[in-house]
Design a protein around this motif. Structure first.
Motif, PDB file in Angstrom:
ATOM      1  N   SER A 316       0.822  -1.218   0.000  1.00 61.07           N
ATOM      2  CA  SER A 316       0.000   0.000   0.000  1.00 61.07           C
ATOM      3  C   SER A 316       0.854   1.264   0.000  1.00 61.07           C
ATOM      4  CB  SER A 316      -0.954   0.003   1.192  1.00 61.07           C
ATOM      5  OG  SER A 316      -0.244  -0.054   2.410  1.00 61.07           O
ATOM      6  N   ASP A 317       1.922   1.290   0.782  1.00 61.90           N
ATOM      7  CA  ASP A 317       2.778   2.479   0.799  1.00 61.90           C
ATOM      8  C   ASP A 317       3.472   2.680  -0.544  1.00 61.90           C
ATOM      9  OD1 ASP A 317       2.101   3.052   3.392  1.00 61.90           O
ATOM     10  OD2 ASP A 317       3.865   2.080   4.272  1.00 61.90           O
ATOM     11  N   ASP A 318       3.818   1.568  -1.204  1.00 62.70           N
ATOM     12  CA  ASP A 318       4.455   1.676  -2.522  1.00 62.70           C
ATOM     13  C   ASP A 318       3.496   2.282  -3.538  1.00 62.70           C
ATOM     14  OD1 ASP A 318       6.840   0.481  -1.674  1.00 62.70           O
ATOM     15  OD2 ASP A 318       6.016  -1.521  -1.991  1.00 62.70           O
ATOM     16  N   VAL A 319       2.252   1.806  -3.560  1.00 63.91           N
ATOM     17  CA  VAL A 319       1.276   2.328  -4.520  1.00 63.91           C
ATOM     18  C   VAL A 319       1.043   3.812  -4.273  1.00 63.91           C
ATOM     19  CG1 VAL A 319      -1.088   2.145  -5.367  1.00 63.91           C
ATOM     20  CG2 VAL A 319       0.179   0.075  -4.780  1.00 63.91           C
ATOM     21  N   ARG A 320       0.940   4.186  -3.021  1.00 63.90           N
ATOM     22  CA  ARG A 320       0.725   5.595  -2.674  1.00 63.90           C
ATOM     23  C   ARG A 320       1.907   6.446  -3.149  1.00 63.90           C
ATOM     24  NH1 ARG A 320      -0.217   4.496   1.900  1.00 63.90           N
ATOM     25  NH2 ARG A 320      -2.498   4.476   1.901  1.00 63.90           N
ATOM     26  N   PHE A 321       3.114   5.981  -2.900  1.00 66.17           N
ATOM     27  CA  PHE A 321       4.316   6.716  -3.315  1.00 66.17           C
ATOM     28  C   PHE A 321       4.381   6.840  -4.834  1.00 66.17           C
ATOM     29  CE2 PHE A 321       8.738   6.597  -4.776  1.00 66.17           C
ATOM     30  CZ  PHE A 321       9.262   7.702  -4.127  1.00 66.17           C
ATOM     31  N   ILE A 322       4.097   5.746  -5.532  1.00 60.06           N
ATOM     32  CA  ILE A 322       4.176   5.743  -7.000  1.00 60.06           C
ATOM     33  C   ILE A 322       3.180   6.737  -7.591  1.00 60.06           C
ATOM     34  CG2 ILE A 322       3.755   4.334  -9.054  1.00 60.06           C
ATOM     35  CD1 ILE A 322       4.731   1.927  -7.256  1.00 60.06           C
ATOM     36  N   LEU A 323       1.943   6.715  -7.103  1.00 64.20           N
ATOM     37  CA  LEU A 323       0.933   7.619  -7.638  1.00 64.20           C
ATOM     38  C   LEU A 323       1.337   9.079  -7.432  1.00 64.20           C
ATOM     39  CD1 LEU A 323      -2.303   5.730  -6.529  1.00 64.20           C
ATOM     40  CD2 LEU A 323      -1.539   6.102  -8.883  1.00 64.20           C
ATOM     41  N   LYS A 324       1.880   9.394  -6.283  1.00 62.87           N
ATOM     42  CA  LYS A 324       2.327  10.761  -6.046  1.00 62.87           C
ATOM     43  C   LYS A 324       3.450  11.148  -7.002  1.00 62.87           C
ATOM     44  CE  LYS A 324       1.120  11.499  -1.175  1.00 62.87           C
ATOM     45  NZ  LYS A 324       1.660  11.816   0.171  1.00 62.87           N
ATOM     46  N   GLN A 325       4.376  10.226  -7.211  1.00 57.18           N
ATOM     47  CA  GLN A 325       5.494  10.513  -8.116  1.00 57.18           C
ATOM     48  C   GLN A 325       5.026  10.714  -9.552  1.00 57.18           C
ATOM     49  OE1 GLN A 325       9.024  10.868  -7.496  1.00 57.18           O
ATOM     50  NE2 GLN A 325       8.109  11.218  -5.482  1.00 57.18           N
ATOM     51  N   LEU A 326       4.021   9.974  -9.967  1.00 55.02           N
ATOM     52  CA  LEU A 326       3.524  10.108 -11.338  1.00 55.02           C
ATOM     53  C   LEU A 326       2.972  11.507 -11.602  1.00 55.02           C
ATOM     54  CD1 LEU A 326       1.728   6.674 -11.958  1.00 55.02           C
ATOM     55  CD2 LEU A 326       3.964   7.419 -12.800  1.00 55.02           C
ATOM     56  N   THR A 327       2.432  12.143 -10.569  1.00 53.33           N
ATOM     57  CA  THR A 327       1.886  13.490 -10.757  1.00 53.33           C
ATOM     58  C   THR A 327       2.982  14.527 -10.989  1.00 53.33           C
ATOM     59  OG1 THR A 327       1.886  14.054  -8.389  1.00 53.33           O
ATOM     60  CG2 THR A 327      -0.068  12.921  -9.257  1.00 53.33           C
ATOM     61  N   THR A 328       4.238  14.169 -10.730  1.00 53.15           N
ATOM     62  CA  THR A 328       5.339  15.131 -10.880  1.00 53.15           C
ATOM     63  C   THR A 328       6.060  15.013 -12.218  1.00 53.15           C
ATOM     64  OG1 THR A 328       7.067  13.682  -9.934  1.00 53.15           O
ATOM     65  CG2 THR A 328       5.705  14.949  -8.387  1.00 53.15           C
ATOM     66  N   LEU A 329       5.731  14.003 -13.022  1.00 47.34           N
ATOM     67  CA  LEU A 329       6.473  13.767 -14.267  1.00 47.34           C
ATOM     68  C   LEU A 329       6.128  14.821 -15.318  1.00 47.34           C
ATOM     69  CD1 LEU A 329       6.206   9.881 -14.686  1.00 47.34           C
ATOM     70  CD2 LEU A 329       8.046  11.215 -13.626  1.00 47.34           C
ATOM     71  N   SER A 330       7.134  15.236 -16.077  1.00 43.75           N
ATOM     72  CA  SER A 330       6.912  16.162 -17.193  1.00 43.75           C
ATOM     73  C   SER A 330       6.322  15.416 -18.380  1.00 43.75           C
ATOM     74  CB  SER A 330       8.233  16.823 -17.590  1.00 43.75           C
ATOM     75  OG  SER A 330       9.138  15.848 -18.085  1.00 43.75           O
TER      76      SER A 330
END
Length: 565
Positions: A316-330
């Motif tokens: 669950s923590d991995d999925v949460r981290f990944i989704l947040k990171q995806l919002t930062t991609l150019s």
């Protein structure tokens, strides 16, 4: 290429497979009789048409007379092997039993077929590859206008409309066939540098462009160069009255059946087919697309994280981290986010997978935007990482494979870019995705695929196309699928379960993709186009060009604007 923790990446097959691909599923208990109450199915308003066995339906002899005039072939159930091959759809559950297929090979074939069907008020459906997962390209007792054999391709690299050139493609081409042709279009600039080209298209090899483009059409690099609908320059459409229309931004040129031509500045039909959905305007026999200059290389990064290890949930923590990171991609980064119940190792089950494509060069600073993702939990949860550079898109495209057909019920929403800041909704999405690895029976599988959207797709002015604004502004188009073993006699059990999941996913996003929708959507107009003014404009165009609603498909523009006889 760098690799660590190598493994059999069965989820990679799923990533680019049709939505009916089967994955090894986890064991789960059967639903009980005292289970939840299920949502109701959507009522359908069918148009009045003649079907086999009804009075005034044309005799076989008349169909064979039509066939004798065609360049293409007339395939009917009396040729059982051929009929079965052209009738099967990727979602077996919605495969209809049409009266026959007209395997068109020319615009004239389409015109004659429409004239025949219109004369007798026969139900028609338009098909090029059979990937409509809610069955828009088939219907029991219908005459199918099948474009699969129309494979023409014409390149113009000296186009005055687009610097990188353009290509006109007949509607029967699959995207893989298109990529192979585009890959050969190599020129050199004034100092001798290689200039390669790409086209906005899908990752499934066998998907054709007709419904794909008219629904909007996302791609692994849409965030960099837009949707397929944004690259459309022109199209040829056979209308319900048999006339041929060539439509573009400047207007419409009509050619009548006796060869007379007229041109107007009415570009309404061109606007409608760039996101208004296929199957309802006419038969689009060819599309002319902008080509785009390819980047120096395509970087393809794939990484898995396990969701459970020795039966304990760890993801669950991995999925949460990944989704947040995806919002930062150019916008140079596109690709896919997947969640599945795949078996990674003997101890690790369930996976979240990133399959990301970088459209650029090794010198771009945006390469480092994925460093945190690639370095996340490398020793604990991460199972397998590959990082590969491809010179051409075709080299990359050769790696994914389409999965087998089967029974499926899909549902979709556009997860919006603010998910990273909305803690409540983020937690709800994480919980939903983790639950998605648990199918209702051993004979079924659940998985979700998020296609990254936004970026350059969101730079098109609102209203310039009918595409839902939430399709452009979103983080990903999230499509989930419940698939099950065909012919096990339990379709209603699985559909009821999928309806509950549909409702759960819809609360976590806004809108739905016309090309990958749930079959049952009472509010489909709002879901597909976002507002009543867009739908009202589309309906007005439908009534202008097809006033008798000759073309009909489920939850398409005008589909409820008919009488059932």
């Amino acid at each position: 290429m760098t690799t660590k923790n190598p493994l059999q990446m069965i989820l990679l097959v799923v990533c680019f497979a049709s939505m009916t691909s089967h994955i090894q599923s986890v064991t789960s208990s059967q639903p009980t009789a005292a289970g939840p109450s299920f949502p109701s199915r959507q009522n359908k308003t069918l148009p009045y048409r003649l079907f086999p066995g009804m009075a005034n339906y044309p005799a076989h002899e008349e169909f064979f007379q039509l066939a004798s005039k065609l360049d293409g072939e007339f395939i009917h159930p009396m040729n059982p092997e051929e009929y079965a091959n052209v009738t099967a759809t990727w979602n077996i559950r919605v495969t209809g039993l049409p009266f026959a297929h007209i395997m068109a090979q020319s615009v004239e074939d389409v015109q004659q077929t429409i004239a025949f069907a219109k004369k007798y008020n026969i139900m028609v459906a338009v098909r090029s590859s059979g990937h409509s997962f809610i069955g828009r390209s088939t219907h029991d007792g219908a005459l199918i206008i099948n474009l699969f054999r129309m494979k023409g391709k014409k390149f113009n690299l000296d186009s005055v409309r687009n610097m990188a050139g353009e290509v006109t493609l007949e509607s029967g081409n699959s995207w893989l066939e298109v990529y192979e042709a585009v890959d050969k279009q190599v020129t050199y600039d004034t100092v001798g540098n290689v200039q390669r080209r790409v086209i906005v298209g899908g990752s499934a090899h066998t998907v054709a462009m007709g419904g794909y483009t008219q629904g909007g059409g996302h791609s692994p690099y849409s965030r960099q160069i837009g949707l397929a609908a944004d690259s459309l320059l022109e199209a040829t459409i056979v209308l319900a009255d048999g006339r041929k229309a060539v439509v573009n931004e400047q207007g419409t040129t009509i050619t009548t059946l006796d060869g007379a031509s007229s041109t107007s500045n009415d570009n309404s039909l061109f606007w409608a087919i760039r996101g208004g959905g296929g199957g309802t305007w006419g038969v689009v026999t060819d599309f002319t697309f902008r080509l785009h200059y390819a980047p120096e290389r395509f970087r393809h990064v794939i990484v898995n994280w396990a969701l459970t290890y020795k039966g304990t949930a760890i993801g669950s923590d991995d999925v949460r981290f990944i989704l947040k990171q995806l919002t930062t991609l150019s916008s140079q980064w596109g690709g896919y986010f997947l969640v599945s119940g795949a078996q990674l190792t003997a101890d690790a089950k369930g996976a979240v997978t990133l399959s990301l494509i970088h459209f650029g060069s090794d010198q771009d600073a945006s390469n480092h935007e994925v460093d945190a993702l690639l370095g996340h939990n490398p020793r604990v949860n991460q199972f397998g990482l590959t990082d590969t550079n491809y010179t051409t898109f075709l080299e990359y495209e050769a790696t994914p494979k389409d999965g087998p057909s089967g029974n499926a019920y899909i549902y979709n929403t556009f997860v919006q870019s603010d998910i990273g800041q909305n803690t409540t909704k983020l937690d709800q999405l994480v919980d939903f995705l983790l639950d998605s690895v648990n199918p209702p029976t051993d004979e079924s599988a659940l998985y979700c695929t998020g296609v990254l959207i936004g970026g350059k797709t969101n730079e098109i002015a609102e209203g310039a196309t009918p595409v839902n604004p939430k399709f452009r502004s979103g983080l990903m188009s999230m499509t989930c699928s419940l698939s099950w073993t065909p012919n096990n006699g339990q379709d209603s059990l699985y559909i009821n379960h999928a309806l509950l999941l549909r409702d759960g996913l819809s609360k976590l996003g806004e809108g739905s993709y016309f090309n990958e929708p749930a079959e049952d959507l009472d509010d489909w107009k709002q879901q597909f186009w976002g507002n009543s003014s867009t739908y009202d404009r589309l309906l007005q165009i439908k009534r202008q060009w097809d006033p008798d609603h000759f073309f009909w498909c489920h939850n398409c523009v005008g589909s409820d604007d008919v009488t059932s006889g």
